[in-house]
Enzyme design. Structure first.
Site, PDB file in Angstrom:
ATOM      1  N   HIS A 235     -15.531  28.646  33.758  1.00 25.19           N
ATOM      2  CA  HIS A 235     -15.997  28.710  32.364  1.00 25.19           C
ATOM      3  C   HIS A 235     -15.564  27.477  31.575  1.00 25.19           C
ATOM      4  O   HIS A 235     -15.547  27.503  30.354  1.00 25.19           O
ATOM      5  CB  HIS A 235     -15.454  29.967  31.693  1.00 25.19           C
ATOM      6  CG  HIS A 235     -15.709  31.227  32.460  1.00 25.19           C
ATOM      7  ND1 HIS A 235     -16.980  31.643  32.764  1.00 25.19           N
ATOM      8  CD2 HIS A 235     -14.872  32.128  33.014  1.00 25.19           C
ATOM      9  CE1 HIS A 235     -16.909  32.773  33.459  1.00 25.19           C
ATOM     10  NE2 HIS A 235     -15.643  33.088  33.629  1.00 25.19           N
TER      11      HIS A 235
ATOM     12  N   HIS B 186     -20.438  35.945  34.051  1.00 27.93           N
ATOM     13  CA  HIS B 186     -20.354  35.885  35.521  1.00 27.93           C
ATOM     14  C   HIS B 186     -21.689  36.276  36.132  1.00 27.93           C
ATOM     15  O   HIS B 186     -21.762  36.628  37.310  1.00 27.93           O
ATOM     16  CB  HIS B 186     -19.259  36.819  36.030  1.00 27.93           C
ATOM     17  CG  HIS B 186     -17.970  36.676  35.315  1.00 27.93           C
ATOM     18  ND1 HIS B 186     -17.635  37.458  34.240  1.00 27.93           N
ATOM     19  CD2 HIS B 186     -16.952  35.815  35.505  1.00 27.93           C
ATOM     20  CE1 HIS B 186     -16.441  37.084  33.791  1.00 27.93           C
ATOM     21  NE2 HIS B 186     -16.008  36.084  34.542  1.00 27.93           N
TER      22      HIS B 186
END
Lengths: 332, 332
Positions: A56, A218
């Site tokens: 991320h 995700h």
């Protein structure tokens, strides 16, 4: 899979070696796998620790520095950091005033930060936890009970970080973090799935003419699959989802983050910011501050998320306070 | 094609509207299509204007602000800005001390900036041009006679911008820009082709197991197609290409930019920076400053470029000087 990799198992460790080389103002513990301000611990200052699965970036390691996080614990890609990592980082930043853990609401993260907080307590370090669960797309998800934590994490880290920098006590720093989370809503749309180095193929199948509306960072499923449509209509859909979940009284100011998920060019993010800010304006929301770019990503996913945080004068003041990190920097 | 778009023909105009909404500290002329510092023109200060085809964001519009550019002229995607745009921006920033045009070496850009410089001269505005041709991959290319201009453009804009901010005269600002270009070398590798909104499909075919070595920022062919290989080996190939083209005497310092082309995740860029900085170190190059991220992009191309600029004390001082732009910001 086309990526700049050696052994996929080494990607996080090797990327951290790169972070260490690129940022002499930070200290990277390659053994325990965490990133920390070089001047930590700072006596009397509340320490801020966050972390979560890698993939991320710049979240969280890129947000370590004066005015934001004291340390970040990157887990393996899309995998929670382990309690040993978290307790090591917590000790490294404890200056006697306690430590705030900023935790995105994923079951593994919550559990491991909780274990680390108990271990810290055993060692006499007071820990307060701020749980981030701003993603209004779905209740419960693949790895989450309740709402997922996404884009608002940046705002929590920035604003709580600014208050900690001013020397505020533990309870206040945690409280302002929780206040930011409560006032924030996020919603994401994916145009493509991302590929983790370990899997080597896209995490889900998305036909060439469909988008995943309400996707998680995700690749968790959102609310629906829909036909690809013009930017204007996607903007309307995202703004509506956010203002329905957390309505903002007319005339109230907000911080607005239009965040790329990794592979979407900046030119498209700005185009979408134009559409979104116009819609927010029409809805009576005052865009007091904004940020457009890749901040909370999902590897090479094409798509974007919108985060809107209703603010007051104190939150705006803390947002504007100086910050000096690899990923966010102003006023210093 | 999966992009956040309305009509592909409107992408640049609509993205500029987003830039205007996101950055009140800048002024965007939506008619003439340029971005300019809100406080332009500044009396007695040399103005800096750059520009080129869109699709490379944050270059150039994201580099407008104190300490860097005074204005940027974005053409349509991968298309040169027109002379009218450039002369309008040149007039908007002329504070009586002359204007420097920073031009990447593509035939259309060179021609249109040249025409605009002549028009400016007719109106009594002195213009000096700094041509950027740092890409050492190939001599002559699809849209270029000589070497292409790529990553070093950021360094030229930053360093010349810092000197202009100090009030240096026109000739000195242009000279320092040329010095940065002469001392810089860039080399890029693509893992995938990018898709322009107008074309709607990838600009070239690249098999799943091959990379384009020495690619241009519009997808121009490089030196060769090669098998995809581990990050270490790609790093070695890129570093060797650069140090062969512009050798650096042992012990000399350099600024190093590891630049993502758009769709490559930051975690891979840091991994590659780790490899590259180790190799530069072994070659005796001192990595004095570094930058890792997406700065000179090619829409949604996966890949990266390396730029190495040999510096001296003056160039380092100007690099470190405060800069406050959407895309690059420190010390202010």
């Amino acid at each position: 899979m086309k990526k700049f990799l050696n052994d996929p198992a080494d990607v996080v460790r090797e990327a951290l070696a790169g972070v260490a080389a690129a940022h002499p103002e930070l200290r990277v513990d390659l053994d325990q796998q965490f990133v920390v301000r070089a001047d930590a611990p700072r006596a009397g200052k509340v320490g801020l620790v966050s972390g979560g699965g890698s993939g991320h970036e710049p979240l969280h390691g890129g947000f370590v520095g004066p005015g934001m996080l004291d340390a970040a614990c990157p887990g393996e890609v899309f995998t929670s950091p382990v309690p040993d990592q978290i307790i090591a980082a917590t000790k490294a930043v404890d200056g006697g005033a306690g430590v705030v853990h900023i935790v995105k609401n994923y079951t593994g993260d919550v559990m491991n930060f909780e274990l680390a907080a108990e271990l810290a307590d055993d060692e006499g370090i007071r820990v307060e936890t701020v749980l981030v669960d701003d993603d209004v797309a779905v209740e419960d998800s693949t790895w989450t009970a309740g709402r997922r934590g996404t884009g608002a994490t940046l705002l929590v880290e920035k604003i709580a970080g600014a208050l900690a920098e001013e020397g505020a006590p533990l309870a206040d720093v945690a409280a302002v973090g929780r206040r930011v989370n409560e006032r924030s809503a996020s919603f994401a749309v994916a145009l493509t799935a991302c590929t983790t180095p370990a899997a080597g193929k896209p995490g889900f199948d998305l036909p060439a003419d469909e988008i995943e509306v309400g996707v998680g960072i995700h690749g968790e499923p959102g609310r629906s699959r829909q036909q690809l449509r013009p930017a204007k209509e996607i903007a309307a859909l995202v703004v509506e989802a956010i203002l329905t979940a957390k309505p903002i009284p007319s005339g109230e100011p907000a911080i607005v983050l239009v965040n790329g998920l990794g592979a979407t060019p900046l030119i498209e993010l700005y185009l979408m910011f134009g559409e979104i800010s116009r819609l927010l304006d029409e809805a009576g929301v005052g865009v007091a501050r904004s940020l457009v770019g890749n901040y909370v990503t999902s590897l090479d996913m094409a798509g974007l998320s919108l985060t809107v945080c209703r603010v007051d004068d104190e939150l705006l003041r803390l947002w504007d306070a100086p910050v000096r990190t690899p990923g966010l920097r102003w006023g210093a």
